[in-house]
Design a protein around this motif. Structure first.
Motif, PDB file in Angstrom:
ATOM      1  N   LEU B  28       0.802  -1.221   0.000  1.00 48.86           N
ATOM      2  CA  LEU B  28       0.000   0.000   0.000  1.00 48.86           C
ATOM      3  C   LEU B  28       0.838   1.275   0.000  1.00 48.86           C
ATOM      4  N   TYR B  35       5.809   1.378  -8.760  1.00 47.65           N
ATOM      5  CA  TYR B  35       5.057   2.598  -9.110  1.00 47.65           C
ATOM      6  C   TYR B  35       6.056   3.602  -9.694  1.00 47.65           C
TER       7      TYR B  35
ATOM      8  N   HIS C  10       3.308  -6.559   5.442  1.00 46.72           N
ATOM      9  CA  HIS C  10       3.445  -7.458   4.287  1.00 46.72           C
ATOM     10  C   HIS C  10       2.357  -8.513   4.253  1.00 46.72           C
ATOM     11  N   ASN C  12      -0.511  -9.006   2.750  1.00 46.13           N
ATOM     12  CA  ASN C  12      -1.038  -9.516   1.485  1.00 46.13           C
ATOM     13  C   ASN C  12      -0.032 -10.421   0.789  1.00 46.13           C
ATOM     14  N   TYR C  13       1.254 -10.030   0.858  1.00 53.50           N
ATOM     15  CA  TYR C  13       2.287 -10.871   0.249  1.00 53.50           C
ATOM     16  C   TYR C  13       2.362 -12.211   0.962  1.00 53.50           C
ATOM     17  N   PHE C  50      -0.574 -11.858  -5.379  1.00 52.87           N
ATOM     18  CA  PHE C  50       0.715 -11.167  -5.217  1.00 52.87           C
ATOM     19  C   PHE C  50       0.783  -9.945  -6.136  1.00 52.87           C
ATOM     20  N   ILE C  54       0.817  -5.934  -5.158  1.00 49.23           N
ATOM     21  CA  ILE C  54       1.857  -4.983  -5.557  1.00 49.23           C
ATOM     22  C   ILE C  54       1.227  -3.691  -6.069  1.00 49.23           C
ATOM     23  N   ASN C  56      -1.658  -2.237  -5.400  1.00 56.98           N
ATOM     24  CA  ASN C  56      -2.563  -1.441  -4.569  1.00 56.98           C
ATOM     25  C   ASN C  56      -1.805  -0.335  -3.829  1.00 56.98           C
ATOM     26  N   VAL C  57      -2.503   0.772  -3.557  1.00 58.61           N
ATOM     27  CA  VAL C  57      -1.912   1.951  -2.934  1.00 58.61           C
ATOM     28  C   VAL C  57      -2.911   2.488  -1.917  1.00 58.61           C
ATOM     29  N   THR C  58      -2.422   2.992  -0.783  1.00 55.95           N
ATOM     30  CA  THR C  58      -3.316   3.518   0.248  1.00 55.95           C
ATOM     31  C   THR C  58      -4.183   4.645  -0.302  1.00 55.95           C
ATOM     32  N   ILE C  75      -4.387   3.798  -8.276  1.00 59.76           N
ATOM     33  CA  ILE C  75      -3.597   2.584  -8.063  1.00 59.76           C
ATOM     34  C   ILE C  75      -2.782   2.315  -9.323  1.00 59.76           C
ATOM     35  N   ASN C  76      -1.846   1.377  -9.182  1.00 60.64           N
ATOM     36  CA  ASN C  76      -0.940   1.041 -10.280  1.00 60.64           C
ATOM     37  C   ASN C  76      -1.684   0.193 -11.311  1.00 60.64           C
ATOM     38  N   PRO C  77      -1.919   0.683 -12.535  1.00 60.61           N
ATOM     39  CA  PRO C  77      -2.748  -0.079 -13.472  1.00 60.61           C
ATOM     40  C   PRO C  77      -2.022  -1.241 -14.147  1.00 60.61           C
ATOM     41  N   LEU C  78      -0.697  -1.238 -14.132  1.00 60.64           N
ATOM     42  CA  LEU C  78       0.034  -2.219 -14.935  1.00 60.64           C
ATOM     43  C   LEU C  78      -0.123  -3.658 -14.438  1.00 60.64           C
ATOM     44  N   SER C  80      -2.651  -5.021 -12.988  1.00 62.29           N
ATOM     45  CA  SER C  80      -3.990  -5.488 -13.352  1.00 62.29           C
ATOM     46  C   SER C  80      -4.016  -5.989 -14.786  1.00 62.29           C
TER      47      SER C  80
END
Lengths: 142, 96, 127
Positions: B28, B35, C10, C12-13, C50, C54, C56-58, C75-78, C80
């Motif tokens: 997060l 990023y 960590h 989720n990882y 995993f 990677i 996801n962002v707060t 969030i990071n689209p790549l 997905s």
């Protein structure tokens, strides 16, 4: 299956699932979703129809010939859109340079070739799902 | 005995994975190395370059559309393999 | 409670790694071929989790640009996009291995790996 409730509900609900799948495909460039998600929805609606009414009747609605046509037609449509890019702009799958109508971002008619590619992917994925299911369910016990 | 050795091997694999994960940057966080600049480019210039407001669709069908063509070909190959295994081969089975 | 902080950072990882090991254990420990295919699917799910973790962002929102709200954190689209490819590959693997299992069941009348191996050894002895 002979259950009357199941048959009636399936007959009512199938067009709505397919309409929602088409909505997801056509709105792929302005909302979450796209060709893969929408194609999967259309494919599962056909799987529901097969489960309720049997393979023989489902084959009458969506025959092997139609599925072969959709399978190869999806990929050929995709490649044709790419070849337009070669002819007009000089490289494969060109979007803006190939003169597709970009429209205003955020409206349904925008983003040039992306909706066309999404339609091609949707056709391909939907027919893939239904072909897999029909082939796997048709195997007779040896 | 065999089962215990297997369990120990899986525990060891999990331990290696966990140790490596603990050295990764936290979840997060915007500072994560994934990023990076290319994401910033997609997010800032994606709409004017592709016209699609959904950046995932813009990457899927414009920046990386050749990749998506490969994806559809993977699906096509799966169908061909499925049909060649299940719809062909009755004659060869009787010979064997 | 400071020793818990790295685990929470960590989590989720860790879930992805545990799912991956559960899937691998299923593939190795079971002799039933259908259960092996299920294990491959569980391993695939671990990898998907995993990648999505990677990306996801707060307080990030899905990357759909709205011109009225310029200062959003996306969030990071790549990852997905990559995972769409991964899902397609896992579906293809599942379909192909299921078709092979159906053929094996037609030929040997069993989907148990050790039983099939024994029958193949007996056939080899007869020849």
């Amino acid at each position: 299956m002979k259950d009357q409730v199941l048959k009636t509900i399936a007959r009512i609900i199938t067009p709505f699932i397919q309409l929602y799948g088409i909505f997801i495909i056509l709105n792929g460039h302005i909302s979450p979703g796209g060709g893969f998600a929408g194609g999967t929805m259309i494919g599962t609606s056909l799987i529901l129809y097969t489960l309720v009414f049997g393979v023989d009747q489902a084959k009458r609605k969506f025959s092997e010939k139609a599925s072969a046509f959709a399978e190869s037609g999806g990929i050929i449509l995709y490649i044709l859109i790419g070849v337009i890019g070669i002819v007009v702009a000089g490289h494969f799958l060109a979007n803006k340079g190939a003169g597709f109508d970009m429209g205003t971002p955020g409206s349904l008619w925008s983003a040039g070739m992306i909706p066309l590619l999404m339609i091609a992917i949707g056709i391909k994925v939907a027919s893939t799902f239904i072909t897999i299911f029909h082939t796997l369910i048709e195997v007779k016990d040896a | 005995m065999k089962k215990i050795i297997r369990l120990l091997l899986f525990a060891g694999l999990l331990g290696v994975l966990v140790i490596n994960i603990m050295n990764m940057p936290a979840i997060l966080s915007v500072d994560a190395p994934s990023y990076n600049d290319s994401i910033d480019h997609y997010l800032e210039h994606g709409v004017e370059e592709t016209g699609a407001t959904s950046i995932i669709s813009a990457i899927l069908a414009d920046y990386r559309s050749f990749d998506t063509l490969g994806e559809t070909i993977v699906l096509f190959t799966a169908i061909i393999a499925l049909l060649s295994v299940l719809k062909v081969g009755d004659s060869t089975r009787k010979e064997g | 409670m400071t020793f818990l902080q790295p685990i929470i950072d960590h989590i989720n990882y860790l879930g992805a790694a545990i799912l991956f090991v559960i899937g691998l254990a299923t593939v190795v420990n079971h002799t039933n071929l259908i259960k092996k295919i299920l294990g491959i699917n569980i391993m695939g799910t671990g990898v998907f989790l995993f990648f999505i973790a990677i990306g996801n962002v707060t307080s990030g929102v899905p990357p759909i640009i709205d011109p009225d709200q310029p200062d959003q954190l996306f969030i990071n689209p790549l990852p997905s996009v990559f995972i769409l490819t991964g899902i397609v590959v896992v579906v293809s693997i599942t379909v192909y291995s299921l078709s092979l299992v159906i053929r094996m069941h037609e030929t040997y009348g069993s989907i148990d790996q050790e039983e099939i191996a024994r029958m193949m050894a007996e056939e080899a002895d007869h020849d």
